[in-house]
Scaffold this motif. Structure first.
Motif, short mmCIF file in Angstrom:
data_model
loop_
_atom_site.label_atom_id
_atom_site.label_comp_id
_atom_site.label_asym_id
_atom_site.label_seq_id
_atom_site.Cartn_x
_atom_site.Cartn_y
_atom_site.Cartn_z
N MET A 36 0.89 -1.19 0.02
CA MET A 36 0.03 0.08 -0.09
C MET A 36 0.81 1.25 0.03
O MET A 36 0.78 2.13 -0.78
N THR A 37 1.54 1.31 0.99
CA THR A 37 2.65 2.48 1.11
C THR A 37 3.57 2.57 -0.37
O THR A 37 3.97 3.62 -0.56
N TYR A 38 3.67 1.44 -1.01
CA TYR A 38 4.65 1.33 -2.07
C TYR A 38 3.91 2.16 -3.32
O TYR A 38 4.48 2.92 -3.84
N PHE A 39 2.46 2.17 -3.11
CA PHE A 39 1.73 2.92 -4.09
C PHE A 39 1.82 4.37 -3.92
O PHE A 39 1.63 5.29 -4.76
N LEU A 40 1.80 4.75 -2.54
CA LEU A 40 2.08 6.02 -2.20
C LEU A 40 3.26 6.72 -2.83
O LEU A 40 3.22 7.93 -3.34
N CYS A 41 4.40 5.75 -2.88
CA CYS A 41 5.54 6.28 -3.31
C CYS A 41 5.44 6.63 -4.79
O CYS A 41 6.13 7.59 -5.12
N MET A 42 4.69 5.57 -5.62
CA MET A 42 4.74 5.74 -6.68
C MET A 42 3.86 7.05 -7.11
O MET A 42 4.28 7.52 -8.15
N ILE A 43 2.86 7.18 -6.63
CA ILE A 43 2.17 8.27 -6.78
C ILE A 43 2.85 9.52 -6.53
O ILE A 43 2.61 10.61 -7.46
N ILE A 44 3.55 9.42 -5.49
CA ILE A 44 4.32 10.92 -5.24
C ILE A 44 5.55 10.86 -6.62
O ILE A 44 5.66 12.07 -6.97
N PHE A 45 6.06 9.83 -6.72
CA PHE A 45 6.97 9.72 -8.01
C PHE A 45 6.29 10.41 -9.26
O PHE A 45 6.67 11.14 -10.12
N ALA A 46 4.89 9.74 -9.46
CA ALA A 46 4.19 10.39 -10.89
C ALA A 46 3.84 11.85 -10.48
O ALA A 46 4.01 12.51 -11.64
N VAL A 47 3.71 12.35 -9.37
CA VAL A 47 3.30 13.77 -9.01
C VAL A 47 4.66 14.50 -9.53
O VAL A 47 4.61 15.65 -10.21
N GLY A 48 5.92 14.08 -9.11
CA GLY A 48 7.17 14.55 -9.56
C GLY A 48 7.39 14.68 -10.99
O GLY A 48 7.66 15.82 -11.81
#
Lengths: 146, 111, 501
Positions: free
Chosen positions: B1-13
């Motif tokens: 789950m938290t992995y996806f959060l990191c991916m979302i932040i990556f996508a925001v960047g």
């Protein structure tokens, strides 16, 4: 407002009191990198920030009087060369980066092979390098305004 | 789950880099991507209820989190610092030459 | 274990780093020392790389355990035939470019900083080539890239800064994609050593994660190597740098950081043969699109930069075929392209040095005034266009034959078309720069200084004799064994662990 460069009296006084402590803390982090969290990079950044702190409060001339640009540049190169020569010293033991010094007593200052000396050289490199980077960006901004 | 959060932040960047026109915002976008990755790495090394991987007196080496990703992250941070410093310095120089941070107006090179 | 052969491996990285910092330390005080130190360093490295071929061939690959730690725990450096092949290309061209830049870089101030960054870039490339550790690969990749960002912006004029900024954004994104791939691979295999990783990946086959990671690496290394959809930073970045650096970037950097790293990761670690058709399609597209964009250019160096995209496409097509012949063609073309593209960029630098312009329309008739530059560029142009006696012809021929043999004649047709277009665009270069009437304002120009001539003639000789590499007696040790490393990619882990002592 006032003629002299830098920020207000309050900032200057607080800076005068804290800058030495920050520097000492950076040196502590460097020297105890093999015993506690931290190390050459973190300590070097803190050392650089102590000079930047001085630069922010008093203007860049005050900081450059403590450590001028050529001196910082030379120290930076010396740090890098020191690190590589520690690595080359390892060749005496048969491998590049081989730990030539003994382990020593655990949890004392002179322990953990050559890590202490590597940390010192890294901190020289990082501290002077980061200071140079920030000063040169600040200088570039100043030239534009003229 | 938290992995996806990191991916979302990556996508925001990544979105900031692709869509924004201000150079400083692009630089910030790259830094956001980098920090998302750093968090992802530290999460890879985490284990439930683990303690920090530091050798201390009178404590056994037991149930510690994986120290290797943390060492990797330290290296990645150093590289990120170098890249960011160079990018900011270049942005300052470009601002001196062109007088703007807008990348649509900085177009001496075509194609 | 302390013998010379093993100690040589870390020197490929450590020597340029040391000399780079020594130049920063001493260069400001003694003026001539940076030239001498840099030339000496690259000369020693060049000799070492030639020595390495002999050592590796009589032997299994050499594994160096940094700091004496055994590989799955410690970092190891691996020197096998493929690494040797790349090391020879990188170090010999670096030596030639260094000799060239002794004279050329007199135009710029801060020559010391140029040399320091130059050697850092060399250290990064050598590091990528010899390393046997996944994260170490990323670190050296970034060292090489950061030095190259600085070198692209070296002139600090408007175009250079802009090109460097663009290049840096793309390079950073590529680096982050690679880092993400490495992170996912680490969480999957819980190791960073390439050989160990390859073993774990082959044991736990059939995961979707490997496909995702391969795509991430394809994007990352494709960006660094200017493959087709990611190519658009290259025509800005490469012409903006000083000419020796353009030669290094186009001839070596995109190959060491892009193509070599891609080959190493795909064939040795991930064994991602299912992605090879993608490589072929991307290679063909960049081959054709690069050359079509190149024909319309009027800036000498920009035209050459578009040709780099096209020629990287050839290499990728050859590698992507996956047959031994195709891979051999790809690697041979990699070698040839480094030689003739460096030579062409050095020629463009010589023209720029003598006349001060790179615009094809303003030049003309330089053949009378600059005979050596003209004849060497003639050799290079014929070589890149694939005319028979020169090396470019042989490698393109092998790639085309390999395409036909593999039952893909369509790709072969595209390769022939791109080759014809290349010939056309280089005829244009020759006509506008070296033939035709000498313009009035260029009556007084002279041939470039001796060191520049020397390095151009040396490269032209290599272009002329490069075809000899196909003779089995010559290629057996050098080219063929590098091809074997790729075709036996699955054996990588086994070979590495066997030759570990």
């Amino acid at each position: 407002m006032n003629k002299e460069p830098g920020m207000t009296l309050i900032v200057k006084t607080v800076t005068r009191l804290t800058v030495g402590i920050i520097l000492m803390y950076g040196i502590y982090i460097v020297l105890h990198g093999h015993l506690s969290p931290g190390g050459g990079f973190a300590g070097g950044v803190i050392i650089a920030l102590s000079f930047v702190h001085l630069m922010l409060a008093y203007g860049k001339e005050a900081a450059l009087k403590k450590i001028s640009l050529p001196v910082a540049s030379v120290l930076e190169s010396i740090g890098a060369i020191m690190f590589i020569s520690i690595a080359f010293l390892g060749l005496l033991g048969g491998y590049f980066f081989f730990h030539t010094l003994g382990t020593g007593e655990p949890f004392s200052l002179f322990s953990a092979y050559t890590v202490l000396f590597s940390n010192i050289s890294i901190s020289l490199k990082v501290g002077c390098g980061l200071f140079l980077v920030l000063v040169s960006i600040a200088l570039a901004g100043k030239e534009k305004k003229k | 789950m938290t992995y996806f959060l990191c991916m979302i932040i990556f996508a925001v960047g990544l979105y900031a880099v692709v869509a924004k026109r201000n150079m400083i915002k692009i630089i910030i976008g790259i830094m956001v991507m980098e920090y998302a990755l750093n968090m992802l790495f530290v999460l890879f090394g985490y284990r439930q209820g683990g303690r920090s991987p530091i050798l201390e007196r009178f404590q056994e080496i037991k149930n510690i989190v994986d120290p290797l990703p943390q060492a990797l992250i330290l290296t990645a941070i150093v590289i990120g610092l170098a890249t960011t410093a160079l990018m900011v310095a270049l942005a300052v120089r470009i601002y001196e030459k062109y007088g703007t941070f807008d990348i649509t107006k900085i177009r001496k090179l075509r194609g | 274990m302390t013998d010379m052969n093993y100690t040589m491996i870390p020197l490929f990285v450590a020597l340029p780093l040391t000399v780079s910092f020594l130049i920063m330390l001493l260069g400001n005080r003694v003026r001539w020392i940076s030239d001498i130190l840099c030339t000496l360093c690259t000369f020693v490295l060049c000799l070492l790389s030639f020595y390495a071929i002999g050592v590796v061939n009589g032997h299994a690959p050499l594994i160096y355990k940094v700091g004496g730690w055994f590989p799955p725990v410690g970092i190891c450096l691996v020197l096998d035939s493929l690494s040797c092949f790349m090391l020879v290309i990188v170090n010999s061209i670096t030596l030639i470019v260094t000799i060239y830049s002794i004279n050329y870089m007199e135009r710029y101030t801060a020559k010391n900083k140029f040399y320091a960054l130059f050697l850092l870039m060399l250290a990064g490339m050598n590091g990528v080539i010899v390393t046997g550790d996944m994260f170490n690969l990323f670190v050296f990749l970034e060292i090489g890239s950061i030095a190259s960002y600085g070198l692209v912006a070296f002139g600090t004029e408007e175009e250079e800064l802009e090109a460097s900024f663009k290049y840096m954004i793309m390079g950073s994104i590529a680096g982050l994609f690679i880092l993400l791939g490495i992170g996912l691979l680490y969480s999957y295999t819980s190791t960073l050593n390439m050989a160990d990783m390859a073993q774990v990946v082959s044991e736990k086959s059939g995961s979707k994660l490997i496909g995702f990671v391969s795509v991430l690496f394809l994007v990352g290394f494709g960006l660094k190597g200017a493959l087709f959809p990611f190519h658009w930073w290259l025509p800005d970045a490469h012409p903006s740098a000083p000419a020796p650096i353009s030669a290094m970037l186009s001839g070596l950097l995109i190959k060491a950081l892009g193509v070599y790293a891609l080959i190493r990761v795909f064939f040795s670690v991930l064994d991602a043969t299912s992605l090879l058709p993608v490589l072929m399609v991307l290679g063909t597209m960049s081959m054709v699109i690069g050359v079509f964009l190149a024909v319309g250019q009027w800036d000498f160096k920009r035209l050459l930069a578009y040709h780099s995209i096209s020629q990287v496409g050839y290499i990728m097509l050859g590698i992507g075929l996956g047959t031994p012949l195709g891979i051999m063609g790809g690697l041979f073309h990699l070698f040839n392209h480094s030689m003739f593209k460096s030579l062409l960029f050095l020629n463009s630098g010589a023209v720029d040095y003598a006349t001060g312009t790179r615009n094809l329309k303003e030049l003309g008739g330089l053949r009378e005034r600059m005979p050596i530059s003209a004849s060497t560029s003639m050799v290079a142009s014929m070589s890149i266009a694939g005319l028979p006696p020169f090396n470019g012809f042989w490698s393109k021929l092998i790639i085309i034959i390999a395409c036909v043999n593999a039952g893909r004649p369509v790709y072969a047709a595209w390769a022939v078309l791109a080759s014809i277009m290349t010939l056309a665009s280089f005829m244009k270069v020759q006509k506008y720069v070296f033939f035709g009437e000498l313009k009035e304002k260029f009556k007084a120009i002279r041939e470039v200084p001796f060191a520049m001539q020397f390095s151009m003639v040396l490269l032209a000789l290599i272009c002329f004799l490069g075809g000899l590499l196909l003779v089995p007696a010559v290629s057996g040790d050098f080219l063929q064994s590098a091809v074997d490393v790729i075709t036996n990619g699955k054996e990588y882990a086994k070979i590495v662990f066997q030759s570990l002592r």
